[in-house]
Design a protein around this motif. Structure first.
Motif, PDB file in Angstrom:
ATOM      1  N   CYS A 186      -5.563  83.906 -28.360  1.00  0.00           N
ATOM      2  CA  CYS A 186      -4.128  83.852 -28.016  1.00  0.00           C
ATOM      3  C   CYS A 186      -3.883  83.597 -26.536  1.00  0.00           C
ATOM      4  N   LEU A 187      -4.920  83.445 -25.771  1.00  0.00           N
ATOM      5  CA  LEU A 187      -4.774  83.321 -24.318  1.00  0.00           C
ATOM      6  C   LEU A 187      -3.921  82.115 -23.913  1.00  0.00           C
ATOM      7  N   HIS A 188      -4.061  81.003 -24.582  1.00  0.00           N
ATOM      8  CA  HIS A 188      -3.344  79.785 -24.184  1.00  0.00           C
ATOM      9  C   HIS A 188      -1.836  79.871 -24.445  1.00  0.00           C
ATOM     10  N   GLU A 189      -1.412  80.912 -25.156  1.00  0.00           N
ATOM     11  CA  GLU A 189       0.015  81.071 -25.470  1.00  0.00           C
ATOM     12  C   GLU A 189       0.784  81.791 -24.366  1.00  0.00           C
ATOM     13  N   ALA A 190       0.126  82.076 -23.249  1.00  0.00           N
ATOM     14  CA  ALA A 190       0.783  82.791 -22.154  1.00  0.00           C
ATOM     15  C   ALA A 190       2.000  82.027 -21.666  1.00  0.00           C
TER      16      ALA A 190
END
Length: 152
Positions: A119-123
């Motif tokens: 989910c990191l790229h959804e920041a």
């Protein structure tokens, strides 16, 4: 005659006892070999997972930065596809951990670390990305610390 009979019985008893203890030693040796093989497989799968997840986390951070710099640009698309490849490697490494790990808490820590990287790229902004990246790193550290005693 009595002495010969005692000698024969003593020899038979000695053979039976020797056979029993050799059998036990063989079984014990096989158990030790199996335990060592499992330990080696765990070391390989746990370290492989940690390595793959570090790479996935790095690629997710790179993906986020490239998308912020030039949304839709070829470099951003390349970073996105690279993160897909890293995700595949991390998912495969997670599957290996799930196969060799018999500790539910350890499997849960690995799955949590993977999901945090996923989910990191959804920041939404740099601060959110930093927080997500640190949570992923902390989760992976918790996995490694929890896994270490089982392979020492």
């Amino acid at each position: 005659m009595d002495a010969a009979l005692i000698a024969v019985l003593g020899t038979l008893l000695g053979s039976v006892v020797t056979h029993y203890f050799q059998g036990r030693a063989t079984v014990r040796g096989a158990e030790l070999a199996r335990a060592e093989q499992l330990r080696q497989e765990r070391i390989a799968s746990y370290s492989g997972f940690a390595s793959a997840l570090f790479d996935y986390r790095r690629s997710q951070n790179d993906r986020w930065f490239r998308a912020q710099e030039q949304p839709g640009a070829p470099v951003a698309e390349a970073a996105r596809f690279a993160s897909y490849e890293a995700r595949i490697a991390a998912r495969q490494a997670l599957a290996l951990v799930q196969l060799v790990c018999d500790v539910p808490r350890l499997r849960q820590l690995a799955e949590t670390a993977f999901e945090l990287a996923n989910c990191l790229h959804e920041a939404t902004d740099e601060e959110d990305r930093d927080r997500r990246s640190q949570r992923c790193k902390d989760a992976l550290t918790a996995f490694v610390e929890a896994a270490a005693p089982s392979v020492q």
